[in-house]
Design a protein around this motif. Sequence first.
Motif, PDB file in Angstrom:
ATOM      1  N   GLY A  92       6.428   4.104  -9.861  1.00  0.00           N
ATOM      2  CA  GLY A  92       5.006   3.739  -9.822  1.00  0.00           C
ATOM      3  C   GLY A  92       4.747   2.319  -9.346  1.00  0.00           C
ATOM      4  O   GLY A  92       3.708   1.745  -9.619  1.00  0.00           O
TER       5      GLY A  92
ATOM      6  N   ARG B 210       3.572  -0.342  -6.754  1.00  0.00           N
ATOM      7  CA  ARG B 210       2.792  -0.458  -5.514  1.00  0.00           C
ATOM      8  C   ARG B 210       2.195  -1.864  -5.458  1.00  0.00           C
ATOM      9  O   ARG B 210       1.776  -2.395  -6.478  1.00  0.00           O
ATOM     10  CB  ARG B 210       1.687   0.599  -5.455  1.00  0.00           C
ATOM     11  CG  ARG B 210       0.806   0.505  -4.217  1.00  0.00           C
ATOM     12  CD  ARG B 210       0.150   1.832  -3.814  1.00  0.00           C
ATOM     13  NE  ARG B 210      -0.771   2.377  -4.779  1.00  0.00           N
ATOM     14  CZ  ARG B 210      -2.032   1.967  -4.948  1.00  0.00           C
ATOM     15  NH1 ARG B 210      -2.515   0.982  -4.208  1.00  0.00           N
ATOM     16  NH2 ARG B 210      -2.795   2.519  -5.854  1.00  0.00           N
TER      17      ARG B 210
ATOM     18  N   ASN C 240       0.799  -1.235   0.000  1.00  0.00           N
ATOM     19  CA  ASN C 240       0.000   0.000   0.000  1.00  0.00           C
ATOM     20  C   ASN C 240       0.825   1.275   0.000  1.00  0.00           C
ATOM     21  O   ASN C 240       0.362   2.308   0.468  1.00  0.00           O
ATOM     22  CB  ASN C 240      -0.986   0.028   1.187  1.00  0.00           C
ATOM     23  CG  ASN C 240      -1.892  -1.184   1.198  1.00  0.00           C
ATOM     24  OD1 ASN C 240      -2.069  -1.813   0.170  1.00  0.00           O
ATOM     25  ND2 ASN C 240      -2.448  -1.506   2.338  1.00  0.00           N
ATOM     26  N   ARG C 241       2.062   1.211  -0.464  1.00  0.00           N
ATOM     27  CA  ARG C 241       2.854   2.436  -0.550  1.00  0.00           C
ATOM     28  C   ARG C 241       3.522   2.503  -1.916  1.00  0.00           C
ATOM     29  O   ARG C 241       4.226   1.583  -2.312  1.00  0.00           O
ATOM     30  CB  ARG C 241       3.899   2.462   0.563  1.00  0.00           C
ATOM     31  CG  ARG C 241       4.668   3.766   0.587  1.00  0.00           C
ATOM     32  CD  ARG C 241       5.565   3.848   1.781  1.00  0.00           C
ATOM     33  NE  ARG C 241       4.853   4.307   2.972  1.00  0.00           N
ATOM     34  CZ  ARG C 241       5.466   4.638   4.106  1.00  0.00           C
ATOM     35  NH1 ARG C 241       6.770   4.547   4.208  1.00  0.00           N
ATOM     36  NH2 ARG C 241       4.771   5.053   5.132  1.00  0.00           N
ATOM     37  N   ILE C 242       3.279   3.593  -2.645  1.00  0.00           N
ATOM     38  CA  ILE C 242       3.874   3.719  -3.976  1.00  0.00           C
ATOM     39  C   ILE C 242       5.348   4.062  -3.800  1.00  0.00           C
ATOM     40  O   ILE C 242       5.709   4.842  -2.907  1.00  0.00           O
ATOM     41  CB  ILE C 242       3.100   4.740  -4.833  1.00  0.00           C
ATOM     42  CG1 ILE C 242       3.386   4.554  -6.315  1.00  0.00           C
ATOM     43  CG2 ILE C 242       3.357   6.172  -4.384  1.00  0.00           C
ATOM     44  CD1 ILE C 242       2.299   5.090  -7.230  1.00  0.00           C
TER      45      ILE C 242
END
Lengths: 322, 396
Positions: free
Chosen positions: A292, A294, A238-240
């Motif tokens: 990008g 994730r 849940n973290r780009i």
Amino acid sequence: MAIRLFIGFVLSAFLSDAAVAHGGVVQEEDLCVIKVNYLRAHFKIYQPRVSGHEQFCEDLPAASESVFVMEYQHDALKSMPIDFRIIRDVTGKGRFARMEDIEQIDDLDGVTVFYQDAAVEPDVFTVMHEFAEEGEFIGIVSAIQPDTRKVYAAVFPFEVGFTGIGYWPFFIVVLVLLQLQYLLMSGRLRRWMKGGWSGVAGSFLLCALLVAPGTAVFAEDGELRVSYSTPAGPPEINRIHSWILHLQSADGVPIENASIEVTGGMPKHDHGFPTRPRVTEELGNGVYRLDGMRFHMRGYWEITVTVVTEEGSSVVVIPLQL
Amino acid sequence: MRSTLLKLGGPVIAAAVFFAWWQNRSIDPPAWTDAEINVLRSLSLASLPALPPDPSNAVADDPRAAAFGEQLFFDPRLSANGGISCATCHQPVRQFTDGLPKGQAIGTSKRNTPGIVGSAYSPWFYWDGRRDSQWAQALSPLEDPDEHGSSRGQVVAVIAGDDAYKASYQALFGELGDLSGKDPVALNVAFANVGKAIAAFERTLLPAASRFDDYVDAVADGDLQQQETPFSDDEAWGLRLFIGAANCTQCHNGPLLTNNEFHNTGVLSSPGDLPDKGRVTGVQEALADPFNCLGEYSDDPLRQCAELRFVRTGSELVGAVRTPSLRNVALTSPYMHKGQLATLADVLQHYNEAPDAMIGHNEAKPLGLGARELQKLEAFLNTLTASVAADQSESM
């Protein structure tokens, strides 16, 4: 022999009914399909208020809120304006109504109970109509070829508030029993069972063959070695974040000026990345910046790196357990 | 005859009693394995990282902006009829939801009112992710005819006409500029700043610890006695299902129990509505929004905007909506994007069956859990409610 003849007769009666009467909508195995000329779409109707998630192909059990869904099988439909009309069946042809019969109706608007203007629906086509009364209706779907302005149409007669399924289940049970009895008597059932098992064994063997090459060396395809680092710390869900890719040939020479495509997903869950990552910068010496990235679930992911250079292309799969 | 019945009846009744006991007997849950403890830790509030920065909002972490934004959040003058504020639907006492299937303001909203607590961690806003920042989201209801029904001109006029607001605004953003509408950019800048102040307030709304978090702390410490206090056996079994057979953590993961990603779970359409296309159209709206991270009202000089630049589009997103946080989920009924399901039991039943989606494909697979297992899952979900004491310390 007599039994087979009987089955053949009944089946052909069913089939011919399907082929003629269903106009633009046909049931193909377990899929309901609408054919708008040569263009096809998966077609289904829901009555969510009275029948929940149950799908209907044409006849509807009740005069109720009805949602018509077309999921395109031809991409051409994604860019074609499509209009949707439902009329009361005044053709007198019932299930055999066709486009020619519709064209002979003088006051089409007068018998129309629902009309939605032509609009392009790029993803999925949906319309909703609440039937005020039971009866026989005809649906007309028209798709317009944007270049030639040619109109393709599908016509499907259907009944709302149909009286039920009648004696069909009884006939089907009788048919199945007759067929079973025939198979038992002729000894075919046993032969089928044998054949079936060898088929299952065969598919296991096939699976084993498919799985075996998957034990390839980590992130390497013989000509290409890919390693990566994550400057912002180990990948978290849940973290780009960004990756740094290091590309080398098998003998350790950095690969420069490569065009790189990165895809991937969770093979066990049958889905891809939540984002669309791409290489944004070549940092030199075979090092590239990938932005990008994730991951939205813990578990096993595969990152597929396709590298194209003047010498050719290679694909490397990076496994990642999160 | 009678004696035969009696002879048979005895064992049958005994078997029935035994079966009933067997079904409902309490079995001590086994100890958690190291791998499970790792998963539990990842779900606990203790694992919540620091708030991610919002470079598109220069005042995001300015307490003065948060104070100003709080006033705006509760101010009904920003609406067409002077009766609607953000808090009309986002009610603090209901975890910033409203207990209705769809929000009721000037008209009826298109979807269920989502909570705000912890939303600063999400890269996307709304069920369909049609906005990419808290401040861009905050602007949208103001001009929605069914919600505030106001206009950017009216909103900015309220700021200009209230001395205290004007002073707060100028201290943060400078002069208001030409608001006559002759200079649409100046008007948009002022309007965007209103959203940025509201977002600064919303960023301060963070979840408080629940019984679940206390339990995970005790498990992580290996304190068996302490583990007994916050959790019943049913709740512990429910948690086991939550991280295991029920597949919940495929989407409800991380300390906020959401991946903030978009999934189609085959929920039935809402009465009178077409099936919701969800993310497939929401993402196009986010990309076209003039107030998005790449637009001219964004404060990010580098236009990093990774989520927007690397966003996924396409028909695989048909019918997909954003995973909501499960923190305080027991307090936020009804559920799903249009409030289609009234209770948690209905939601669990839905996922247990995982019917085919009306449009697109249901990503969930049928679970085949029994009624008792669903009850245990529900018992666990009730432990995600923040304790009262914690709630008060966080209260606004």
